[in-house]
Write an enzyme that holds these catalytic residues in place. Structure first.
Site, mmCIF file in Angstrom:
data_model
loop_
_atom_site.group_PDB
_atom_site.id
_atom_site.type_symbol
_atom_site.label_atom_id
_atom_site.label_comp_id
_atom_site.label_asym_id
_atom_site.label_seq_id
_atom_site.Cartn_x
_atom_site.Cartn_y
_atom_site.Cartn_z
ATOM 1 C CG ASP A 13 87.119 23.141 9.404
ATOM 2 O OD1 ASP A 13 86.395 22.771 10.349
ATOM 3 O OD2 ASP A 13 87.458 24.340 9.232
ATOM 4 N N GLY A 14 84.619 21.122 8.897
ATOM 5 C CA GLY A 14 83.232 21.270 8.441
ATOM 6 C C GLY A 14 82.245 20.255 8.997
ATOM 7 C CG ASN A 15 83.572 16.740 10.995
ATOM 8 O OD1 ASN A 15 83.664 16.602 9.781
ATOM 9 N ND2 ASN A 15 84.410 16.160 11.845
ATOM 10 N N GLY A 16 80.831 20.202 11.937
ATOM 11 C CA GLY A 16 79.762 20.893 12.670
ATOM 12 C C GLY A 16 78.744 21.491 11.720
ATOM 13 N NE ARG A 17 81.731 25.244 8.985
ATOM 14 C CZ ARG A 17 82.846 25.512 8.340
ATOM 15 N NH1 ARG A 17 82.807 26.274 7.263
ATOM 16 N NH2 ARG A 17 83.993 25.039 8.768
ATOM 17 C CD1 TRP A 18 77.834 16.917 5.645
ATOM 18 C CD2 TRP A 18 77.095 16.034 7.567
ATOM 19 N NE1 TRP A 18 77.145 15.775 5.335
ATOM 20 C CE2 TRP A 18 76.676 15.216 6.499
ATOM 21 C CE3 TRP A 18 76.752 15.674 8.865
ATOM 22 C CZ2 TRP A 18 75.928 14.060 6.689
ATOM 23 C CZ3 TRP A 18 75.991 14.527 9.059
ATOM 24 C CH2 TRP A 18 75.591 13.736 7.978
ATOM 25 C CB SER A 58 93.686 21.954 16.699
ATOM 26 O OG SER A 58 92.678 22.723 17.328
ATOM 27 C CG ASN A 61 89.886 21.466 17.753
ATOM 28 O OD1 ASN A 61 90.326 20.681 16.916
ATOM 29 N ND2 ASN A 61 89.316 22.617 17.390
ATOM 30 N NE ARG A 175 90.432 24.887 7.479
ATOM 31 C CZ ARG A 175 90.828 25.377 8.649
ATOM 32 N NH1 ARG A 175 92.053 25.817 8.797
ATOM 33 N NH2 ARG A 175 89.986 25.415 9.665
ATOM 34 C CB SER A 183 93.657 26.065 11.923
ATOM 35 O OG SER A 183 92.625 26.833 11.327
HETATM 36 C C1 IPE Z 1 91.094 22.848 12.577
HETATM 37 O O1 IPE Z 1 89.729 23.070 12.488
HETATM 38 C C2 IPE Z 1 91.359 21.653 13.402
HETATM 39 C C3 IPE Z 1 90.869 20.389 12.881
HETATM 40 C C4 IPE Z 1 90.300 20.184 11.728
HETATM 41 C C5 IPE Z 1 91.060 19.269 13.747
HETATM 42 P P1 IPE Z 1 88.999 24.162 13.389
HETATM 43 O O2 IPE Z 1 87.587 24.185 12.945
HETATM 44 O O3 IPE Z 1 89.250 23.896 14.817
HETATM 45 O O4 IPE Z 1 89.763 25.484 12.953
HETATM 46 P P2 IPE Z 1 89.423 27.005 13.214
HETATM 47 O O5 IPE Z 1 89.403 27.198 14.684
HETATM 48 O O6 IPE Z 1 88.098 27.292 12.597
HETATM 49 O O7 IPE Z 1 90.537 27.753 12.533
HETATM 50 C C1 IPE Z 2 86.345 19.671 12.159
HETATM 51 O O1 IPE Z 2 85.018 20.045 12.082
HETATM 52 C C2 IPE Z 2 86.589 18.641 13.229
HETATM 53 C C3 IPE Z 2 87.282 19.162 14.416
HETATM 54 C C4 IPE Z 2 87.790 20.351 14.533
HETATM 55 C C5 IPE Z 2 87.438 18.243 15.524
HETATM 56 P P1 IPE Z 2 84.464 21.246 12.941
HETATM 57 O O2 IPE Z 2 83.901 20.717 14.212
HETATM 58 O O3 IPE Z 2 85.473 22.317 13.100
HETATM 59 O O4 IPE Z 2 83.282 21.739 12.011
HETATM 60 P P2 IPE Z 2 82.788 23.230 11.804
HETATM 61 O O5 IPE Z 2 83.969 24.076 11.434
HETATM 62 O O6 IPE Z 2 82.187 23.663 13.114
HETATM 63 O O7 IPE Z 2 81.778 23.128 10.714
HETATM 64 MG MG MG Z 3 85.906 23.962 12.005
#
Ligand code: IPE
Ligand code: IPE
Ligand code: MG
Length: 237
Positions: A13-18, A58, A61, A175, A183
């Site tokens: 998790d955290g790709n978007g915030r990165w 997920s 997602n 995580r 999740s």
């Molecule tokens: C969980 O991450 C799913 C994956 C890492 C693939 P999310 O970022 O989708 O989880 P929530 O929705 O914040 O709990």
């Molecule tokens: C996890 O990173 C990757 C997937 C859920 C596909 P996110 O995309 O959830 O990153 P955040 O939580 O927005 O930082």
């Molecule tokens: Mg996430």
């Protein structure tokens, strides 16, 4: 080596915030996240870990904006096609879990082909959870037992119907990104996993971060409902 987990599961998790932190589009965060995978698999293999399960997409997602879902599907295809030969060379067996039938048909083909190519690899098994949701997996297993006419389900019979059939349960769940939740990941299989949370965002997760998680795991006493003296006695047997 003592206290090395046999199976690690990771919620990446955290790709978007990165991406946001670095002033980049979300898709770039996913790309950088995917780039970490190969090195982490190799590091796990070198530390004697036999299974690693990665939560990549997920069931929930699917609700993300369409452009992000499309970008992720492209990235997954690119990952499989560009990495599978390397997996064969490094002894990495690939396996996908989740509601695979929901994925684009080309991606389903890539998954099948990658599973076929790596079927005899034995050094480490890399499981990728795609379109995965623990509750649905449990329902699918129930339906499958019902269809077989099973009237008296046991944990063993049930586990054999899950996507993870034949694999040991995760010993350690990691995580990233400072979120403290499951999740909908491996709800059945994580029953007795040790949990480890880190603030590190997935694209920054490196060997050092992995070692911190493994070191933390090594200090845990897994009692499985017993008392400490029993666990110590078992260890001495
Ligand atoms: C969980 O991450 C799913 C994956 C890492 C693939 P999310 O970022 O989708 O989880 P929530 O929705 O914040 O709990
Ligand atoms: C996890 O990173 C990757 C997937 C859920 C596909 P996110 O995309 O959830 O990153 P955040 O939580 O927005 O930082
Ligand atoms: Mg996430």
């Amino acid at each position: 080596m003592p206290n090395i987990p046999k199976h690690i599961a990771i919620i990446m998790d955290g790709n978007g915030r990165w991406a946001a932190t670095n002033g980049l589009p979300r898709a770039e965060g996913h790309r950088r996240g995917a780039e970490r995978i190969e090195a982490i698999i190799e590091a796990c293999k070198n530390r004697g870990i036999k299974y690693i399960t990665l939560y990549a997409f997920s069931e929930e997602n699917w609700m993300r904006p369409g452009v992000e879902v499309i970008a992720l599907m492209h990235l997954l295809r690119h990952f499989l096609v560009s990495k599978r030969q390397g997996m064969v060379e490094r002894g990495v067996r690939f396996r996908a879990i989740g509601d695979i039938a929901r994925l684009p048909s080309e991606l389903q083909q890539d998954i099948k082909e990658t599973e076929r190519m790596t079927a005899s690899c034995r050094d480490i098994t890399m499981v990728v959870a795609l379109s995965y949701g623990g509750r649905h997996e449990i329902c699918r297993a129930c339906n499958s037992l019902l269809a077989k006419g099973v009237k008296d389900a046991t944990p063993e019979l049930f586990a054999a119907e899950l996507d993870t059939n034949g694999m040991p349960d995760p010993d350690l769940l990691i995580r990233t990104s400072g979120e403290y939740r499951i999740s909908n990941f491996l709800l059945w299989q994580l029953a007795y996993a040790e949990l480890y949370f880190t603030e590190t965002l997935w694209p920054d997760f490196d060997d050092k971060a992995l070692d911190l998680a493994i070191e933390s795991y090594a200090t845990r006493e897994r009692r499985f409902g017993m008392i400490s003296e029993q666990v110590v006695a078992q260890g001495e047997e």
